[in-house]
Scaffold this motif. Structure first.
Motif, PDB file in Angstrom:
ATOM      1  N   THR A 131      43.319  27.260  53.910  1.00  0.00           N
ATOM      2  CA  THR A 131      42.557  26.166  54.480  1.00  0.00           C
ATOM      3  C   THR A 131      43.132  24.826  54.067  1.00  0.00           C
ATOM      4  O   THR A 131      43.803  24.703  53.048  1.00  0.00           O
ATOM      5  N   LEU A 139      38.725  21.850  52.259  1.00  0.00           N
ATOM      6  CA  LEU A 139      38.228  22.763  51.226  1.00  0.00           C
ATOM      7  C   LEU A 139      37.507  21.997  50.122  1.00  0.00           C
ATOM      8  O   LEU A 139      36.451  22.422  49.629  1.00  0.00           O
ATOM      9  N   TRP A 164      34.090  21.107  51.314  1.00  0.00           N
ATOM     10  CA  TRP A 164      33.192  22.260  51.278  1.00  0.00           C
ATOM     11  C   TRP A 164      32.730  22.555  49.857  1.00  0.00           C
ATOM     12  O   TRP A 164      31.551  22.842  49.629  1.00  0.00           O
ATOM     13  N   TYR A 221      41.476  32.562  53.312  1.00  0.00           N
ATOM     14  CA  TYR A 221      40.239  32.234  54.025  1.00  0.00           C
ATOM     15  C   TYR A 221      39.520  33.513  54.411  1.00  0.00           C
ATOM     16  O   TYR A 221      40.116  34.449  54.941  1.00  0.00           O
ATOM     17  N   TYR A 272      32.330  34.490  54.153  1.00  0.00           N
ATOM     18  CA  TYR A 272      31.665  33.455  53.360  1.00  0.00           C
ATOM     19  C   TYR A 272      30.796  32.580  54.255  1.00  0.00           C
ATOM     20  O   TYR A 272      29.638  32.276  53.949  1.00  0.00           O
ATOM     21  N   GLY A 273      31.384  32.136  55.358  1.00  0.00           N
ATOM     22  CA  GLY A 273      30.655  31.272  56.284  1.00  0.00           C
ATOM     23  C   GLY A 273      29.480  31.981  56.922  1.00  0.00           C
ATOM     24  O   GLY A 273      28.383  31.427  57.028  1.00  0.00           O
ATOM     25  N   ILE A 332      35.741  31.604  44.679  1.00  0.00           N
ATOM     26  CA  ILE A 332      36.406  30.466  45.310  1.00  0.00           C
ATOM     27  C   ILE A 332      37.527  29.985  44.403  1.00  0.00           C
ATOM     28  O   ILE A 332      37.328  29.806  43.199  1.00  0.00           O
ATOM     29  N   TYR A 347      32.352  25.859  56.975  1.00  0.00           N
ATOM     30  CA  TYR A 347      33.377  26.719  56.403  1.00  0.00           C
ATOM     31  C   TYR A 347      34.101  27.520  57.487  1.00  0.00           C
ATOM     32  O   TYR A 347      35.321  27.702  57.440  1.00  0.00           O
ATOM     33  N   GLY A 383      38.267  27.100  58.464  1.00  0.00           N
ATOM     34  CA  GLY A 383      39.164  28.240  58.440  1.00  0.00           C
ATOM     35  C   GLY A 383      40.210  28.184  59.533  1.00  0.00           C
ATOM     36  O   GLY A 383      41.220  28.874  59.479  1.00  0.00           O
ATOM     37  N   GLY A 435      42.799  28.993  49.517  1.00  0.00           N
ATOM     38  CA  GLY A 435      41.385  28.765  49.733  1.00  0.00           C
ATOM     39  C   GLY A 435      40.583  29.762  48.946  1.00  0.00           C
ATOM     40  O   GLY A 435      41.088  30.377  48.013  1.00  0.00           O
TER      41      GLY A 435
END
Length: 225
Positions: A5, A10, A13, A87, A91-92, A131, A211, A215, A223
């Motif tokens: 990313t 990043l 985020w 990525y 997660y998102g 992360i 997020y 990506g 990332g």
């Protein structure tokens, strides 16, 4: 296949995650009188409640909070499988899903103790997300470690190790995000009360969408893993 990313996106985020945890910690302190982003003090409260013979009133609730925080971490570990780089869209999707669930819960079940446990599980899940930023593992729900890193790296920088300068600024960014989240939470809670949880839930879901969008940016920077 994993992707990398954009470093700037990043960082944004990561700052948002710190902001969310700072805000949620204040919301739960104001609404439920409990901290849900870290548990050092809560563990001591259990001992205090037992000594004051209030264990049945407060101690069991704190134990449940600890259990749900651990449950959130377990869910992250089960889904994410720590150690994979790049990525990861899950997660998102996880953040988006939790935000939507919390939004409905805040509208229709905010008076229930289960809502507090759901918020705690959310923080446990977030804290366990693996992360990485420039090979450093990042934690976003409490700032004790970040404050330690800031002091240590500031000492290294003062002793002439110029290569750690970015780590000093990185720790400052995380702590500033956490502080800003707490300040915003106080203002919002005083203005709209319980509805602040709905705003938080929508923002959290928005963090998941953000997020997923970042990506799409490929830059060669490590990332979340």
């Amino acid at each position: 296949m994993t992707r990398s990313t954009s470093p700037a996106l990043l960082l944004i985020w990561i700052a948002l995650l710190c902001l969310f945890s700072g805000a949620l910690n204040i919301f739960t302190l104001l609404r439920f009188a409990y901290s849900v982003s870290h548990f050092s003090g809560n563990l001591l409260d259990i001992a205090d409640d037992i000594l004051l013979k209030h264990a049945l009133e407060q101690g069991w609730r704190i134990l449940l909070l600890i259990g749900f925080f651990a449950l959130g971490a377990f869910i992250s570990g089960l889904l994410m499988r720590e150690g994979r780089g790049g990525y990861r869209p899950l997660y998102g999707y996880l953040m988006l899903g939790m935000g939507v669930v919390l939004w409905f819960w805040s509208r229709y079940g905010h008076e229930q103790a289960s809502f507090l446990y759901a918020l705690t599980m959310t923080m446990g899940c977030q804290n366990a997300l693996y992360i990485q930023y420039r090979s450093n593992v990042v934690r976003t729900t409490h700032m004790t470690g970040n404050l330690t890193d800031f002091g240590v790296n500031l000492g290294y920088l003062a002793s002439g190790q110029k290569d750690v300068g970015w780590k000093v600024w990185f720790s400052l960014m995380e702590m500033a995000g956490y502080f800003a989240g707490g300040a915003l939470a106080v203002v919002l809670y005083l203005r709209v009360g319980q509805s602040s949880f709905e705003w938080f839930s929508l923002a959290y879901a928005g963090g998941g969408l953000f997020y997923l969008l970042i990506g799409r940016q490929a830059d060669g920077v490590h990332g979340p893993a």
